[in-house]
Write a protein that holds these residues in place. Sequence first.
Motif, short mmCIF file in Angstrom:
data_model
loop_
_atom_site.label_atom_id
_atom_site.label_comp_id
_atom_site.label_asym_id
_atom_site.label_seq_id
_atom_site.Cartn_x
_atom_site.Cartn_y
_atom_site.Cartn_z
N ASN A 111 -1.75 23.13 20.99
CA ASN A 111 -0.40 24.13 20.68
C ASN A 111 0.82 23.24 20.04
N GLU A 112 0.66 22.32 19.80
CA GLU A 112 1.65 21.48 19.06
C GLU A 112 1.28 21.01 17.64
N LEU A 113 2.38 20.88 16.90
CA LEU A 113 1.93 20.16 15.64
C LEU A 113 3.12 19.15 15.48
N ILE A 114 2.83 17.88 14.56
CA ILE A 114 4.03 17.34 14.29
C ILE A 114 4.04 17.10 12.53
N ALA A 115 5.25 17.04 12.07
CA ALA A 115 5.37 16.99 10.84
C ALA A 115 6.27 15.72 10.42
N CYS A 116 5.97 14.96 9.39
CA CYS A 116 6.84 13.81 8.96
C CYS A 116 6.64 13.77 7.54
N LYS A 117 7.59 13.10 6.70
CA LYS A 117 7.52 12.60 5.34
C LYS A 117 8.14 11.33 5.03
N ARG A 118 7.81 10.92 3.91
CA ARG A 118 8.36 9.83 3.03
C ARG A 118 8.11 10.03 1.76
N GLY A 119 9.05 10.57 0.86
CA GLY A 119 8.50 10.78 -0.53
C GLY A 119 8.17 11.90 -0.97
N LEU B 254 5.28 25.26 8.21
CA LEU B 254 5.19 24.22 7.63
C LEU B 254 4.54 23.96 6.03
N SER B 255 5.37 23.64 5.16
CA SER B 255 4.72 23.83 3.80
C SER B 255 5.13 22.69 3.02
N SER B 256 4.74 22.37 2.06
CA SER B 256 5.07 21.49 0.96
C SER B 256 5.79 22.17 -0.36
N ASP B 257 5.76 23.38 -0.14
CA ASP B 257 6.43 24.05 -1.22
C ASP B 257 7.16 25.70 -0.66
N ALA B 258 8.35 25.87 -0.99
CA ALA B 258 8.73 27.08 -0.61
C ALA B 258 8.07 28.50 -0.91
N SER B 259 7.45 28.34 -1.97
CA SER B 259 6.71 29.86 -2.31
C SER B 259 5.76 29.82 -1.28
N ALA B 260 4.95 29.26 -0.32
CA ALA B 260 4.21 29.69 0.73
C ALA B 260 5.11 30.25 2.00
N VAL B 261 6.17 29.84 2.02
CA VAL B 261 7.02 30.47 3.10
C VAL B 261 8.06 31.51 3.01
N VAL B 262 8.01 31.98 1.78
CA VAL B 262 9.27 33.03 1.43
C VAL B 262 9.02 34.23 1.68
N GLU B 263 7.47 34.64 1.99
CA GLU B 263 7.16 35.83 2.23
C GLU B 263 7.01 36.19 3.73
N HIS B 264 7.33 35.02 4.65
CA HIS B 264 7.35 35.12 6.06
C HIS B 264 8.77 35.00 6.36
N THR B 265 9.57 34.04 5.71
CA THR B 265 11.02 33.86 6.23
C THR B 265 11.71 33.19 5.14
N LYS B 266 13.19 33.29 5.16
CA LYS B 266 13.77 32.84 4.20
C LYS B 266 14.72 31.61 4.80
N LYS B 267 14.45 31.57 6.11
CA LYS B 267 15.30 30.53 6.97
C LYS B 267 14.73 29.15 6.99
N VAL B 268 14.86 28.18 6.45
CA VAL B 268 14.11 26.97 6.21
C VAL B 268 14.91 25.81 6.72
N LEU B 269 14.27 24.65 6.78
CA LEU B 269 15.02 23.36 7.02
C LEU B 269 13.89 22.55 6.06
N VAL B 270 14.73 21.89 5.33
CA VAL B 270 14.25 20.86 4.44
C VAL B 270 14.20 19.59 5.05
N ILE B 271 12.91 19.18 5.30
CA ILE B 271 12.70 17.97 6.08
C ILE B 271 13.06 16.57 5.21
N GLU B 272 14.00 15.74 5.63
CA GLU B 272 14.40 14.57 5.14
C GLU B 272 13.14 13.62 5.33
N ASP B 273 13.41 12.29 4.50
CA ASP B 273 12.67 11.28 4.46
C ASP B 273 13.05 10.79 5.92
N GLY B 274 12.04 10.16 6.79
CA GLY B 274 12.12 9.68 7.88
C GLY B 274 12.35 10.44 9.20
#
Length: 691
Positions: A209-217, A254-274
């Motif tokens: 029941n946990e997920l972890i997301a991270c990004k660089r670039g 969690l999504s790489s593109d807002a188009s997959a999220v907007v139908e569910h919610t408009k409240k988002v956090l853009v994850i920063e590098d690191g």
Amino acid sequence: MCGIFAYLNYNVNRERRYILEVLFNGLRRLEYRGYDSAGISIDSSLPPLISDHSNGPSCNCPPPLVFRQEGNIESLVKSVYEDVAATDLNLEESFSVHAGIAHTRWATHGEPAPRNSHPQSSGPGNEFLVIHNGVITNYEVLKETLVRHGFTFESETDTEVIPKLAKFVFDKANEEGDQTVTFSQVVFEVMRHLEGAYALIFKSSHYPNELIACKRGSPLILGVKELTQDENIAASFQDVKFLSNNGQPKELFLSSDASAVVEHTKKVLVIEDGEVVHLKDGDVSILKFDHGKGKHSGAFARPASVQRALSILEMEVEQINKGNYEHYMQKEIHEQPESLKTTMRGRLIRGDSSKSKTVLLGGLKDHLKTIRRSRRIVFIGCGTSYNAALAARPILEELSGMPVTMEIASDLLDRQGPIYREDTSVFVSQSGETADTLHALEYALENGALCVGITNTVGSAIARNTHCGVHINAGCEIGVASTKAYTSQIVVMAMLALAIGGDTISSESRREAIIDSLFDLPNKVREVLKLDQEMKDIAQLLIAEQSLLVFGRGYNYATALEGALKVKEVALMHSEGILAGEMKHGPLALVDETLPIVVIATRDACFSKQQSVIQQLHARKGRLIVMCSKGDAASVCVGGSCRVIEVPQVEDCLQPVINIVPLQLLAYHLTVLRGYNVDQPRNLAKSVTTQ
């Protein structure tokens, strides 16, 4: 490039069938990015509701289910339901908390095949699963190390090293007696070993029941939908810090593109590098990754946590639907009058007197003096964005009096071309996440240049990391072949030229004429869109051709390049944009009675030269399609022997906006008539987020 989507429901009952459909629909929203295989992972049965690892992270949960399939998403959907039927998996089983992940893959390492699709696994039992967008550049070294420790690899991907490395870190911690190692600590240790660009989501049976997301670039966003006790009613909140473990029902995406999220919610956090985002027990923890911290300590360091406010998506669900159009590309071509109007809204000021005609670019106003003092302006981009900058270069040189140079981002990096502190570097990207352009931005920042971003995506990496910039406001663009973003980019850069040029008296009348023409531009585009059927007729004539040349000059050299690019990327037909002044230096050898040639000869300073080009091509029996200004058909078509496309006349620096529209329509109709997928051209993706 690849598409990432994940869905976690907390304290709200969702049946397995519902969870599957959310994941499938998320992938469908990402189809336009381009892909050749897809996969998902869900839980096989009800995991414990409490993820308490105080007595160790081990779990008796059955391993998560993984489904992977080559081909389109509907092939995956079909295979999943076939497997479900064969195994009697209960689709009506309800989960009050569940974490599912999904992915569309565009092959880089390894051919399109189920074994190379994501999620990639740590091995038998699927203890750790990972979905990945990007490229791990040191995967071969990591793979060799893991093989020496007894791991076997099933795929040819670079991604498979990540879940296996996670298992290695987890097992080593347990062997050393650290029974309280957390999921985030495992991921942090994995990240310390990774080089390259990535957006990652981790799922593990050890941390149910946990997920972890991270990004660089690579892009990644979190969407948050908090519900009241009536799960169908969304509650309002403004900041991640309110997402405490209060038992409040919520859904996280969690999504790489807002188009997959907007139908569910408009409240988002853009994850920063690191940043590492940990979803656990309904709580969202944002942790900051420091590559050096704990690297040599031999122990798991405690990561620092941060809090950031959510933002509101400006996108509407209607924007990601086709409406009454057959294809996204068709829709976006016809949306250009409105996208241009939106791009200019609030930025062009035209009052009753000539002195009130001006341009206001709020994102640049504090930096205009610095830009004017620059030794040169350097435009940096790739593909269509590069062509848009090329179209705007002449007017920027004219109004600013400054040298303007052009750089393809990848070539600038390959050459390590000189960028100086006194330069203004302008980075043009529709997505704001283009890998080569981002790396060029890092290079320019290191060299001390003032960096300006021109993107269509608020909150994108380029928008966040440049010193200043302009959002082009073209609206969501789904089709892989950029159309409305291209024309809006040209308009933004024309306004940039007006802003940099200031109020010099010598250019006052020229500035006024451009501003007046900008105001009228949407109407002129509506007029040229009436050529739709005519361009379809021309496409019918070219349906069996193997090649097409497009000649342009001056402002419209960029139009030739972009028109040819549109034809080759969607119609899968060889097409080449040629600078007409170079015709005698090689290209003329190709001309005969079989080769179709488009010549752009609208009224500007190069008009008489283009007339000469047409005569020379006609003398060699070239099959000519000439684009000219209204009323000029007789003066450009020698003896009525060529097909003429007449377009409205605007100020010469804005004519590329008009002239590209018929070529966009030609590429669209040619693709459809040839039976190809116009929105998902072969081998291409919307956002090129890997090199």
